[in-house]
Design a protein around this motif. Structure first.
Motif, PDB file in Angstrom:
ATOM      1  N   GLU A  46       0.904  -1.465   0.739  1.00  0.00           N
ATOM      2  CA  GLU A  46      -0.060  -0.195   0.370  1.00  0.00           C
ATOM      3  C   GLU A  46       0.719   1.100  -0.079  1.00  0.00           C
ATOM      4  N   GLN A  47       2.260   0.759   0.491  1.00  0.00           N
ATOM      5  CA  GLN A  47       3.211   2.537   0.405  1.00  0.00           C
ATOM      6  C   GLN A  47       3.375   2.591  -1.371  1.00  0.00           C
ATOM      7  N   PHE A  48       2.918   1.900  -1.513  1.00  0.00           N
ATOM      8  CA  PHE A  48       3.973   2.244  -3.373  1.00  0.00           C
ATOM      9  C   PHE A  48       2.742   2.119  -3.814  1.00  0.00           C
ATOM     10  N   GLN A  49       1.650   2.443  -3.557  1.00  0.00           N
ATOM     11  CA  GLN A  49       0.243   2.297  -4.840  1.00  0.00           C
ATOM     12  C   GLN A  49      -0.376   4.251  -4.918  1.00  0.00           C
ATOM     13  N   THR A  50      -0.650   4.417  -5.551  1.00  0.00           N
ATOM     14  CA  THR A  50      -1.826   6.115  -5.313  1.00  0.00           C
ATOM     15  C   THR A  50      -2.361   5.331  -5.992  1.00  0.00           C
ATOM     16  N   PRO A  51      -3.906   6.313  -5.289  1.00  0.00           N
ATOM     17  CA  PRO A  51      -4.931   5.761  -5.908  1.00  0.00           C
ATOM     18  C   PRO A  51      -5.479   6.555  -6.751  1.00  0.00           C
TER      19      PRO A  51
END
Length: 261
Positions: A122-127
C-alpha cells in the motif's frame, strides 16, 4: 548549569531550584564519565590535534568567529578548558557511535527487500484521483441555473464564466471551478460519492450538501497505479530497512550502556 538555563545567580543551597540545578549538573557530569569510560573500554581515543581541529571548525561554522565564541563562553560560564572537554566528549561519542553502528548503512539481502515490498504494497500504491470542475451555491435555483448554462456549453471558457458568476467557492471560482487530483474521501460524503460515481465529462447536479448545492463535471480520471519494484524502489526500501536495523542496534546499545554504567 545555571548559566545554560540563563539563570543569572545560582540559587541558595537547599532550595528546590538549587536542587534541580544540582541534579542537572550531576547528570551531566555522570554522563561525561560514562562516555569516557565506554570509550576507554572500546580502546577509543582522540588526540589534542583532533580536538583543536574540531573546535576550530565549530568556532567558524557555528559561531562565525572567535569573538562570538568568546561571548558564548562568557554567557555559558565555560572556560576554554571546559569547551575543549566538551569537544573531546563529542568526538568520543561520535567514535563510539561509529564503532557500534559502523560508518555506512548495512547491506540488505534482496529477499528481505522483496518481502518488505509485498508486505507494505500500500505504501507504493497511488489511488485513483479525479480532476473535477465544480460550482457551489447555497441557492438551489442558482445552482440549477449553472447546470442549465453548462448543459448548453460545458467548454472551459463557459465553466470559467459560470463559476465566476454563480460559484461561492472562493478557492475555485476564479479557476473555472477546477480542482485537480481530488482523492476519494477528501470531501463530504454526498459530494464524494457524486464525484467518484460520475463518468468522465458527465455533468452532474445539483447535489445537495451541508455546504450548499454542487454542479460538477469530472474533467479527467487519473487511474490508480502501483510503483514497480525497480532499482529506485529497491534502494528506497534498502535504506529504510538499514535505518531500522541501525535504530535497533542503537536501542540495544543504549539499554546495555545504561545498565553497565
Amino acid at each position: 548549569a545555571a548559566a545554560r538555563q540563563q539563570i543569572q545567580e545560582v540559587p541558595e543551597p537547599g532550595t528546590p531550584q538549587y536542587d534541580l540545578l544540582q541534579e542537572t549538573a550531576m547528570a551531566d557530569l555522570l554522563l561525561s564519565r560514562w562516555v569516557a569510560g565506554e570509550a576507554e573500554d572500546l580502546g577509543i581515543e582522540v588526540t589534542d590535534r583532533e580536538i583543536d581541529e574540531e573546535l576550530e571548525t565549530i568556532i567558524n561554522d557555528q559561531f562565525g568567529g572567535q569573538k562570538q565564541f568568546d561571548r558564548f563562553l562568557e554567557q555559558s560560564a565555560f572556560s576554554d578548558e571546559d569547551a575543549r572537554e566538551r569537544v573531546r566528549l563529542q568526538l568520543l561519542s561520535q567514535r563510539i557511535q561509529e564503532d557500534i553502528l559502523g560508518t555506512e548503512l548495512p547491506d540488505i539481502p534482496d529477499d528481505e527487500i522483496v518481502d518488505y515490498y509485498d508486505e507494505n504494497i500500500e505504501q507504493f500504491q497511488t489511488p485513483e484521483t479525479r480532476d473535477v470542475r465544480t460550482v457551489l451555491n447555497p441557492d438551489e435555483a442558482k445552482a440549477q441555473d449553472a447546470f442549465a448554462q453548462l448543459s448548453a456549453d460545458d467548454s472551459p471558457a463557459s465553466w470559467k464564466k459560470v463559476a465566476q458568476q454563480l460559484s461561492t467557492d472562493e478557492a475555485t471560482s476564479g479557476l473555472g471551478g477546477l480542482r485537480q487530483g481530488v482523492a476519494q474521501g477528501q470531501n463530504e460524503p454526498a459530494l464524494d460519492e457524486a464525484i467518484f460515481s460520475a463518468r468522465e465529462a458527465e455533468l452532474v447536479g445539483p447535489i445537495e450538501t451541508p455546504a450548499g448545492f454542487y454542479v460538477l463535471q469530472v474533467e479527467q480520471i487519473n487511474e490508480a497505479s502501483t510503483q514497480e519494484l525497480d532499482d529506485q524502489t529497491r534502494q528506497q526500501i534498502s535504506q529504510t530497512l538499514a535505518s531500522e536495523q541501525q535504530q535497533e542496534v542503537a536501542a540495544e546499545f543504549q539499554a546495555d550502556f545504561l545498565a553497565k554504567w
